[in-house]
Scaffold this motif. Structure first.
Motif, PDB file in Angstrom:
ATOM      1  N   LEU A  67       0.693  -1.278  -0.062  1.00 44.49           N
ATOM      2  CA  LEU A  67       0.100  -0.056  -0.045  1.00 44.49           C
ATOM      3  C   LEU A  67       0.814   1.162   0.011  1.00 44.49           C
ATOM      4  CD1 LEU A  67      -2.904  -1.051   2.527  1.00 44.49           C
ATOM      5  CD2 LEU A  67      -3.052  -0.943   0.294  1.00 44.49           C
ATOM      6  N   VAL A  68       2.063   1.207   0.749  1.00 44.11           N
ATOM      7  CA  VAL A  68       3.081   2.189   0.855  1.00 44.11           C
ATOM      8  C   VAL A  68       3.394   2.581  -0.680  1.00 44.11           C
ATOM      9  CG1 VAL A  68       4.989   3.173   1.867  1.00 44.11           C
ATOM     10  CG2 VAL A  68       3.381   2.206   3.408  1.00 44.11           C
ATOM     11  N   ARG A  69       3.914   1.372  -1.237  1.00 40.61           N
ATOM     12  CA  ARG A  69       4.684   1.606  -2.323  1.00 40.61           C
ATOM     13  C   ARG A  69       3.779   1.811  -3.613  1.00 40.61           C
ATOM     14  NH1 ARG A  69       7.853  -4.051  -3.700  1.00 40.61           N
ATOM     15  NH2 ARG A  69       8.747  -2.775  -5.324  1.00 40.61           N
ATOM     16  N   PRO A 119       9.748   7.322   1.073  1.00 45.13           N
ATOM     17  CA  PRO A 119       9.530   6.079   1.870  1.00 45.13           C
ATOM     18  C   PRO A 119      10.901   4.967   1.998  1.00 45.13           C
ATOM     19  CG  PRO A 119       7.558   6.476   0.778  1.00 45.13           C
ATOM     20  CD  PRO A 119       8.363   7.458   0.354  1.00 45.13           C
ATOM     21  N   PRO A 120      11.379   4.756   0.598  1.00 48.87           N
ATOM     22  CA  PRO A 120      12.339   3.760   0.732  1.00 48.87           C
ATOM     23  C   PRO A 120      13.716   4.528   1.652  1.00 48.87           C
ATOM     24  CG  PRO A 120      11.673   4.015  -1.463  1.00 48.87           C
ATOM     25  CD  PRO A 120      11.060   4.929  -0.525  1.00 48.87           C
ATOM     26  N   PHE A 121      13.804   5.548   1.720  1.00 48.63           N
ATOM     27  CA  PHE A 121      14.750   6.271   2.579  1.00 48.63           C
ATOM     28  C   PHE A 121      14.649   6.200   4.000  1.00 48.63           C
ATOM     29  CE2 PHE A 121      17.015  10.194   4.453  1.00 48.63           C
ATOM     30  CZ  PHE A 121      18.316   9.959   3.938  1.00 48.63           C
ATOM     31  N   GLY A 122      13.420   6.297   4.545  1.00 45.31           N
ATOM     32  CA  GLY A 122      12.972   6.136   5.851  1.00 45.31           C
ATOM     33  C   GLY A 122      13.082   4.641   6.033  1.00 45.31           C
ATOM     34  N   ALA A 123      12.740   3.656   5.304  1.00 37.03           N
ATOM     35  CA  ALA A 123      12.585   2.496   5.329  1.00 37.03           C
ATOM     36  C   ALA A 123      14.346   1.854   5.580  1.00 37.03           C
ATOM     37  CB  ALA A 123      12.187   1.708   4.081  1.00 37.03           C
ATOM     38  N   SER A 182       2.965  -1.807  13.231  1.00 39.23           N
ATOM     39  CA  SER A 182       1.322  -1.364  12.913  1.00 39.23           C
ATOM     40  C   SER A 182       1.029  -0.082  13.385  1.00 39.23           C
ATOM     41  CB  SER A 182       0.464  -2.660  13.513  1.00 39.23           C
ATOM     42  OG  SER A 182      -1.015  -2.479  13.616  1.00 39.23           O
ATOM     43  N   PRO A 183       1.183   0.414  14.650  1.00 31.32           N
ATOM     44  CA  PRO A 183       0.969   1.643  15.146  1.00 31.32           C
ATOM     45  C   PRO A 183       1.537   2.906  14.418  1.00 31.32           C
ATOM     46  CG  PRO A 183       2.283   0.346  16.794  1.00 31.32           C
ATOM     47  CD  PRO A 183       1.935  -0.558  15.740  1.00 31.32           C
ATOM     48  N   LEU A 184       2.840   2.514  13.835  1.00 29.24           N
ATOM     49  CA  LEU A 184       3.640   3.601  12.796  1.00 29.24           C
ATOM     50  C   LEU A 184       2.754   3.965  11.930  1.00 29.24           C
ATOM     51  CD1 LEU A 184       7.170   2.593  13.873  1.00 29.24           C
ATOM     52  CD2 LEU A 184       6.320   4.369  14.899  1.00 29.24           C
ATOM     53  N   TRP A 185       2.436   2.708  11.132  1.00 31.84           N
ATOM     54  CA  TRP A 185       1.706   2.683  10.135  1.00 31.84           C
ATOM     55  C   TRP A 185       0.549   3.756  10.275  1.00 31.84           C
ATOM     56  CZ3 TRP A 185       3.274  -2.492   8.371  1.00 31.84           C
ATOM     57  CH2 TRP A 185       4.413  -2.487   7.347  1.00 31.84           C
ATOM     58  N   ALA A 186      -0.473   3.230  10.950  1.00 33.64           N
ATOM     59  CA  ALA A 186      -1.618   3.940  11.487  1.00 33.64           C
ATOM     60  C   ALA A 186      -1.574   5.254  11.718  1.00 33.64           C
ATOM     61  CB  ALA A 186      -2.268   3.207  12.778  1.00 33.64           C
ATOM     62  N   THR A 240      -2.260  19.427   5.499  1.00 34.97           N
ATOM     63  CA  THR A 240      -2.376  20.703   4.843  1.00 34.97           C
ATOM     64  C   THR A 240      -1.217  21.173   4.406  1.00 34.97           C
ATOM     65  OG1 THR A 240      -2.473  21.787   6.860  1.00 34.97           O
ATOM     66  CG2 THR A 240      -4.535  20.977   6.068  1.00 34.97           C
ATOM     67  N   ASP A 241      -0.013  20.660   4.696  1.00 35.96           N
ATOM     68  CA  ASP A 241       1.371  21.278   4.249  1.00 35.96           C
ATOM     69  C   ASP A 241       1.962  20.022   3.804  1.00 35.96           C
ATOM     70  OD1 ASP A 241       3.164  23.652   4.567  1.00 35.96           O
ATOM     71  OD2 ASP A 241       4.341  22.208   5.285  1.00 35.96           O
ATOM     72  N   TRP A 242       3.025  20.233   2.844  1.00 38.89           N
ATOM     73  CA  TRP A 242       3.964  19.229   2.161  1.00 38.89           C
ATOM     74  C   TRP A 242       4.868  18.741   3.388  1.00 38.89           C
ATOM     75  CZ3 TRP A 242       8.996  19.323   1.640  1.00 38.89           C
ATOM     76  CH2 TRP A 242       9.675  20.793   1.918  1.00 38.89           C
ATOM     77  N   HIS A 243       5.115  19.773   4.261  1.00 42.42           N
ATOM     78  CA  HIS A 243       6.214  19.199   5.383  1.00 42.42           C
ATOM     79  C   HIS A 243       5.500  17.900   6.197  1.00 42.42           C
ATOM     80  CE1 HIS A 243       7.560  23.447   4.315  1.00 42.42           C
ATOM     81  NE2 HIS A 243       8.800  22.825   4.725  1.00 42.42           N
ATOM     82  N   VAL A 244       4.302  18.122   6.525  1.00 48.33           N
ATOM     83  CA  VAL A 244       3.699  17.098   7.361  1.00 48.33           C
ATOM     84  C   VAL A 244       3.458  15.590   6.334  1.00 48.33           C
ATOM     85  CG1 VAL A 244       1.393  16.385   8.339  1.00 48.33           C
ATOM     86  CG2 VAL A 244       2.383  18.630   8.717  1.00 48.33           C
ATOM     87  N   LEU A 245       3.131  16.167   4.907  1.00 42.75           N
ATOM     88  CA  LEU A 245       3.386  14.800   3.955  1.00 42.75           C
ATOM     89  C   LEU A 245       4.251  14.209   4.123  1.00 42.75           C
ATOM     90  CD1 LEU A 245       0.870  13.830   2.482  1.00 42.75           C
ATOM     91  CD2 LEU A 245       1.923  15.114   0.268  1.00 42.75           C
ATOM     92  N   PHE A 246       5.400  15.034   4.028  1.00 46.80           N
ATOM     93  CA  PHE A 246       6.890  14.516   3.901  1.00 46.80           C
ATOM     94  C   PHE A 246       7.202  13.609   5.144  1.00 46.80           C
ATOM     95  CE2 PHE A 246      11.599  14.657   4.076  1.00 46.80           C
ATOM     96  CZ  PHE A 246      11.766  14.453   2.904  1.00 46.80           C
ATOM     97  N   ALA A 247       7.129  14.074   6.270  1.00 42.88           N
ATOM     98  CA  ALA A 247       7.222  13.555   7.387  1.00 42.88           C
ATOM     99  C   ALA A 247       6.424  12.084   7.687  1.00 42.88           C
ATOM    100  CB  ALA A 247       7.010  14.387   8.733  1.00 42.88           C
ATOM    101  N   ALA A 248       5.083  12.120   7.140  1.00 44.48           N
ATOM    102  CA  ALA A 248       4.421  11.131   7.297  1.00 44.48           C
ATOM    103  C   ALA A 248       5.127   9.799   6.553  1.00 44.48           C
ATOM    104  CB  ALA A 248       2.893  11.533   6.972  1.00 44.48           C
ATOM    105  N   ARG A 249       5.365  10.267   5.386  1.00 39.69           N
ATOM    106  CA  ARG A 249       5.557   9.212   3.997  1.00 39.69           C
ATOM    107  C   ARG A 249       7.098   8.705   4.651  1.00 39.69           C
ATOM    108  NH1 ARG A 249       3.335   6.652   0.167  1.00 39.69           N
ATOM    109  NH2 ARG A 249       5.081   7.241  -1.398  1.00 39.69           N
ATOM    110  N   MET A 250       7.963   9.628   5.484  1.00 36.73           N
ATOM    111  CA  MET A 250       9.011   9.121   6.049  1.00 36.73           C
ATOM    112  C   MET A 250       9.069   8.293   7.145  1.00 36.73           C
ATOM    113  SD  MET A 250      12.447  10.055   5.838  1.00 36.73           S
ATOM    114  CE  MET A 250      14.116   9.944   6.792  1.00 36.73           C
ATOM    115  N   MET A 251       7.683   8.314   7.983  1.00 35.93           N
ATOM    116  CA  MET A 251       7.585   7.565   9.113  1.00 35.93           C
ATOM    117  C   MET A 251       6.928   6.186   8.463  1.00 35.93           C
ATOM    118  SD  MET A 251       4.618   7.902  12.065  1.00 35.93           S
ATOM    119  CE  MET A 251       5.381   9.324  12.507  1.00 35.93           C
ATOM    120  N   MET A 252       6.215   6.275   7.491  1.00 39.79           N
ATOM    121  CA  MET A 252       5.617   5.031   7.042  1.00 39.79           C
ATOM    122  C   MET A 252       6.526   4.033   6.169  1.00 39.79           C
ATOM    123  SD  MET A 252       2.989   6.100   3.587  1.00 39.79           S
ATOM    124  CE  MET A 252       1.969   6.941   4.591  1.00 39.79           C
TER     125      MET A 252
END
Length: 492
Positions: free
Chosen positions: A30-32, A63-67, A91-95, A105-117
């Protein structure tokens, strides 16, 4: 009759465990697959979220960089808390990360979230495969060990299909629910008996192995030294004390370095085939190819073919063996990428008579990838690495694989500009051909072998000794090997 009943129970329980743990690979899928439908959706519905093409590229590929970092952290977690709980932590990290994406609402949040997943994916990638491998019998390990890769491709397909009907926020909420299901599915299964054995928790290891009906599993404390299997010898005094499993002396051994080298090379070939450039930019590739087929529909077709090919591979991996499938996989990918390069060359030259060639080429590529390089490198990662060092080596291999994935994704657009799209796919074709040569010359066959016997393939063979018989004549080679003979020394 009792034996058949026990064998059926074993297959059922081991398959259920594998399916549940494979949900982690489904979440990785799903992430990929998310960026392919979600980025165009963001650009259409909320363009200020991705103000530049560069930011959109980073959000897709981060995401691969965070992975990479997640896979490094997976080693101490797999070693200390076990394979099961390492998978559960993801599991909780993905959730959390999917909630952040859905409310961004900002690309910085989107960036951080994709890094976390991506970080969560890095935790699961080595842990889930090792967990499944250690909880399955040799005769069905090929099938069961291929289920995670099948789940990943299925996750990508589900994301492609949902992307046609849902916008990016709705996709994120759905994925959040999937992540919660992973925790519920895995929590009820036992820990890996192999890991419990290395932690000297022999009673729990016996209980876990008994529940799974594992054949030939020994929980005898006397059978292990330093977490490694020791073959009984007639002269106990000759049994050496092995080095600590993570010491320099233990790691710089032939039976460690050769499997690690094989594993890293196979994972490199897997990524340098261009698979993730295709997955992350499928819609974009079809639009650039000028095909008359709807790009989203073409993406779904390619994803469906990948799932069906992975499914068919389950039925042949334990019959045909790992090596023949890898060779066939590499040859098909080589031809398909060359065809893709020709399609883009014809399109750039103004020849539009072959509009369906890109679709056909990617379908053939996905078939080739799925029957071999899509799943077997991960399966071999659990089979080739020695038990005592499996957590460390799997973590290193997973990190390396993810670093290669990030590199391939980030270099796709620069390569397009440097050597054209046609040249990029032709380069992938050449790398696939080199991969076939490597498999033929360097990869051993592990079909139907016990994990301990696979490890012995890489040990330096002892020199034959001659027994001197009365009268000065030499007898036959001594067939009796002590533990000291069977174990490799620490020299390279």
């Amino acid at each position: 009759m009792a034996t058949e009943r026990s064998s059926t129970k074993a297959a059922l329980k081991q398959t259920l465990l594998s399916l549940s743990v494979s949900l982690s690979y489904y979440c990785i899928g799903l992430v990929r697959g998310y960026s392919a439908p979600a980025v165009p959706s963001m650009q259409d519905t909320m363009p200020e979220l991705l103000p530049t093409k560069s930011i959109a590229s980073w959000v897709s590929s981060i995401p691969p960089f965070g992975a990479f970092f997640g896979s490094l952290v997976a080693f101490p977690l797999m070693h200390r808390i076990g394979r099961k709980y390492t998978v559960l932590i993801a599991s909780p990290l993905w959730a959390t990360s999917w909630v952040l994406v859905a409310t961004a609402t900002d690309w910085h949040v989107l960036f951080a979230a994709r890094m976390m997943m991506g970080f969560a994916a890095g935790l699961s990638l080595p842990a889930a495969q090792v967990y499944v491998t250690e909880c399955s019998d040799p005769k069905i390990r090929g099938v069961i060990g291929s289920l995670p890769a099948l789940a990943m491709s299925f996750g990508i397909l589900v994301m492609y299909v949902m992307g046609k009907f849902f916008e990016w926020r709705q996709l994120a909420w759905i994925c959040c629910g999937m992540s919660c299901c992973l925790f519920l599915a895995v929590a009820c299964f036992p820990q890996s008996p192999v890991w419990l054995n290395t932690r000297k928790r022999y009673e729990k290891a016996h209980t876990s192995a008994k529940w799974l009906h594992l054949e030939g599993f020994s929980c005898d404390p006397k059978a292990t030294i330093g977490g490694q299997l020791v073959v009984a010898a007639k002269a106990p005094a000759q049994v050496p004390v092995p080095p600590k499993p993570y010491s320099r002396e233990a790691l710089l051994r032939r039976e460690i370095l050769i499997p690690l080298g094989i594993g890293l090379t196979l994972l490199s070939i897997q990524q340098m085939s261009g698979i993730d450039a295709v997955i992350f930019f499928t819609v974009e590739i079809f639009r650039a190819a000028g095909t008359s087929l709807d790009s989203h529909l073409a993406t779904i077709i390619v994803g469906t073919v990948q799932v069906l090919s992975n499914l068919s591979a389950l039925f042949v991996v334990d019959r045909s063996g790992r090596k023949p499938l890898l060779i066939l996989s590499g040859v098909i990918m080589c031809i398909a990428m060359a065809s893709m390069g020709v399609a883009f060359h014809l399109n750039s030259a103004g020849n539009t008579d072959f509009g369906y060639l890109p679709v056909v080429s990617l379908i053939v590529f996905m078939i080739g990838f799925s029957i071999g390089f899509g799943s077997i490198p991960f399966l071999l990662m659990g089979e080739l690495f020695p038990t005592a060092q499996r957590s460390l080596l799997s973590s290193l291999a997973g990190s390396f694989n993810l670093a290669m994935m990030f590199t391939v994704i980030k270099t796709y657009h620069p390569l397009e500009e440097l050597i054209t799209t046609s040249g990029t796919f032709l380069m992938y074709s050449v790398l696939c051909a080199l991969g076939v040569v490597f498999v033929i010359t360097c990869v051993p066959e592990t079909k139907g072998r016990e994990l301990e016997s696979i490890q012995k393939l890489f040990e330096r063979k002892p020199k034959p000794t001659k027994d001197v018989e009365p009268g000065g004549k030499r007898g036959h080679d001594n067939p009796v090997s002590t533990v000291a003979d069977e174990r490799d020394d620490t020299r390279l």
